[in-house]
Design a protein around this motif. Structure first.
Motif, mmCIF file in Angstrom:
data_model
loop_
_atom_site.group_PDB
_atom_site.id
_atom_site.type_symbol
_atom_site.label_atom_id
_atom_site.label_comp_id
_atom_site.label_asym_id
_atom_site.label_seq_id
_atom_site.Cartn_x
_atom_site.Cartn_y
_atom_site.Cartn_z
ATOM 1 N N THR A 1 -3.974 40.973 29.800
ATOM 2 C CA THR A 1 -4.318 40.133 28.657
ATOM 3 C C THR A 1 -5.819 40.243 28.402
ATOM 4 O O THR A 1 -6.576 40.710 29.262
ATOM 5 N N THR B 1 -2.050 47.428 14.773
ATOM 6 C CA THR B 1 -2.321 46.124 15.381
ATOM 7 C C THR B 1 -1.814 44.978 14.505
ATOM 8 O O THR B 1 -2.041 43.811 14.820
ATOM 9 N N GLN C 1 -9.265 37.696 14.348
ATOM 10 C CA GLN C 1 -9.505 37.927 15.771
ATOM 11 C C GLN C 1 -10.680 38.880 15.977
ATOM 12 O O GLN C 1 -11.380 38.810 16.992
ATOM 13 N N ASN D 1 -1.372 46.825 19.851
ATOM 14 C CA ASN D 1 -1.331 45.413 20.247
ATOM 15 C C ASN D 1 -1.229 44.595 18.963
ATOM 16 O O ASN D 1 -2.041 44.771 18.062
ATOM 17 N N GLN D 2 -0.255 43.722 18.877
ATOM 18 C CA GLN D 2 -0.048 42.972 17.636
ATOM 19 C C GLN D 2 -0.943 41.728 17.612
ATOM 20 O O GLN D 2 -0.587 40.661 18.099
ATOM 21 N N LEU D 3 -2.130 41.906 17.032
ATOM 22 C CA LEU D 3 -3.095 40.814 16.965
ATOM 23 C C LEU D 3 -2.593 39.710 16.039
ATOM 24 O O LEU D 3 -1.890 39.972 15.055
ATOM 25 N N LEU D 4 -2.987 38.485 16.349
ATOM 26 C CA LEU D 4 -2.530 37.323 15.582
ATOM 27 C C LEU D 4 -2.912 37.457 14.107
ATOM 28 O O LEU D 4 -2.105 37.220 13.217
ATOM 29 N N ASN E 1 0.429 44.160 24.526
ATOM 30 C CA ASN E 1 0.853 42.877 23.961
ATOM 31 C C ASN E 1 -0.298 41.868 23.858
ATOM 32 O O ASN E 1 -0.094 40.659 23.995
ATOM 33 N N THR F 1 -2.533 39.634 21.878
ATOM 34 C CA THR F 1 -2.415 39.010 20.553
ATOM 35 C C THR F 1 -3.651 38.208 20.172
ATOM 36 O O THR F 1 -3.972 38.077 18.992
#
Length: 529
Positions: A219, A289, A271, A264-267, A242, A244
């Motif tokens: 993370t 992303t 970000q 990586n699927q950022l929010l 992962n 986020t």
């Protein structure tokens, strides 16, 4: 005879044939006899259940079919680092011949070759002479005896430990701490545990410059905790983890030049603000992303942001960006020179791909490379002149005017076209004739009246010709060959315009049409041979 189970088996990584997994349970499974290992497999298709058997839940899996039980003798718990090196390079007691292949590992755009067994030269047969070592997929699970690596492999600098059986970051530290001059480390594809709280900072990575942690389930919080031990790190690869949510790196990663967060699927795009003040970051890879917008709130129209002060190369391909406002925002980056933005919805907003490319070039002033293609000076000039014409009518309707005292375009127009005022200063405000409604595309309307001169042949009188604007430079050369009896391949063409006093623009691409260079009626084509 039953295989022995390591006392720390719970949580360890294991291999069973070509499949990898994590031990989630050690013990009996009623009504059978003997010890079983409950394994959560990396590939759920290898599993059979969720960790339960005949109504009893022995362990939990993230996937409902991701677990199964195996006997300990079916599980490979791995070997120590040095054993793997000796086996890999044919340097153990049982093996004289070299076997296997070398590895080439790509870190973003950089390729590092780790010398494999069939390319190990004679002088590398001794462990203490090995500099680049690859033990990818060699079932490395632990460091081995204390100080054994440091005594044996004194010259190691680059290590590929990807896709092994490393279960924790502590194991990586135990190996790295014995490699005094470690510069490059790849531990990708090892699903391991990382520190969750700030711990004693090891000096194991004091010289580390390149680190790959792709597919390790780390993370961003864990990255920042571990980064306290990476004082000179320059390149960090974190794809497919992962991640986020990001946090601001305070007093860590300050030497970082490249950061790869792809897959990586950022929010959301905001970000990025949290990593925007890394002072030396030159390359940021954000492929796939999930970001849909980019915004730098600290800078207004036509101004530069203080965020990402050193960023030269940005990759935002394969995302969800659909609005031109995000492209406008990129012009705020003070150092941006190269952009990758393929496979975004915005790339489908124009039917003509060349028009799309021109719009992006005109909107981002300092861009030199777009989607891996160099932007030539003539291409930039053509894109900016076309942009100035295309949106000239909108500029007038929004309050723009040729008279500087009356030129007051609306905020809405400036928000959509923040570079327009600068382009007017650079090339002059668009003239009324340029902004007339487009006439039907008859041949007459597409003809350019051009004067053709030979500056180095004064005896050759200027000639006036009407040429279609879609005519390629190659065909123009063919015409001039017939006109001047000179082979087209020997001709060098350029042109001058009254709007560019003193400047001469080369017509250097035979495949491009005249309109690509924004040539207009009344311009002068110069011919040399």
């Amino acid at each position: 005879m039953a295989a022995a189970v390591p006392p720390d088996a719970l949580g360890r990584r294991v291999a069973c044939g070509t499949d990898y997994g994590t031990v989630r349970y050690v013990g009996s499974v009623s009504p059978t006899a003997g010890i079983w290992l409950g394994v959560e497999w990396d590939d759920p298709q290898r599993g059979k259940h969720d960790g339960s058997y005949e109504g009893t839940q022995y362990f939990k899996c993230r996937h409902p079919k991701g677990g199964s039980f195996i006997r300990p003798n079916k599980a490979n718990f791995g070997v120590d680092f040095l054993t793997a090196v000796k086996d890999r390079y044919g340097l153990n007691d049982k093996q004289d011949a070299l076997c296997g292949t070398g590895d080439t590992v790509v870190f973003g755009t950089k390729t590092v070759e780790f010398v494999g067994m069939d390319s190990v030269a004679e002088q590398q047969r001794q462990l203490n002479k090995l500099v680049d070592i690859s033990v990818r997929e060699c079932a490395v699970s632990h460091a081995g005896q204390e100080e054994e690596i440091s005594r044996t492999c004194v010259n190691m600098r680059h290590i590929n430990l990807s896709k092994n059986l490393i279960s924790s970051w502590e194991t990586v530290i135990a190996i790295a701490s014995q490699v005094q001059n470690l510069e490059t480390l790849n531990v990708s594809e090892n699903k391991m545990r990382f520190p969750s709280t700030s711990t004693f900072t090891s000096s194991a990575f004091s010289n580390l410059k390149i680190l790959a942690l792709n597919q390790t389930e780390i993370t961003w919080t864990e990255v920042l905790l571990c980064a306290q031990g990476w004082p000179v790190l320059e390149e960090l690869y974190l794809s497919s983890n992962n991640i986020t949510v990001l946090e601001r790196p305070d007093n860590v990663l300050q030497t970082l030049k490249l950061l790869d967060l792809s897959d990586n699927q950022l929010l959301d795009g905001n970000q990025l603000h949290l990593i925007a003040h890394l002072p030396r970051l030159e390359q940021l890879i954000l492929r796939n992303t999930g970001i849909s917008s980019i915004y730098f709130p600290d800078a207004g129209f036509g101004c530069k942001t203080k965020m990402f002060p050193s960023l030269k190369r940005l990759a935002i391909n394969e995302n969800k960006i659909s609005q031109w406002s995000s492209i406008n925002e990129l012009d705020k980056l003070p150092s941006l020179r190269a952009l990758q933005c393929n496979n975004n919805p915005i790339m489908d907003t124009e039917k003509n791909p060349e028009t799309l490319i021109q719009l992006i070039i005109a909107k981002i002033s300092q861009l030199e490379v777009l989607n891996n293609c160099e932007i030539l000076p003539a291409e930039r000039r053509g894109a900016e002149l076309d942009y100035r014409k295309i949106f000239g009518k909108d500029w007038l309707e929004a309050g723009g005017h040729w008279n500087p005292e009356k030129n007051k375009p609306s905020e809405e127009f400036l928000a959509a076209h923040p570079r327009y005022p600068i382009l007017c200063l650079k090339y002059g405000a668009p003239e009324e004739g340029e902004l007339k409604r487009q006439q039907p595309l008859t041949l007459k309307n597409q003809l350019l009246t051009l004067t053709i001169k030979c500056p180095e042949k004064p005896e050759q009188k200027p000639v006036e010709k009407k040429l279609p604007e879609s005519m390629t430079i190659q065909k123009v050369k063919g015409l001039l060959y017939r006109l001047f009896k000179i082979p087209g391949s020997d001709l060098k063409l350029s042109y001058k315009s009254s709007k560019l006093e003193g400047k001469e623009v080369e017509l250097d691409n035979d495949l491009k049409p005249l309109q690509f260079y924004s040539i207009e009626s009344g311009d002068c084509v110069l011919v040399r041979w």
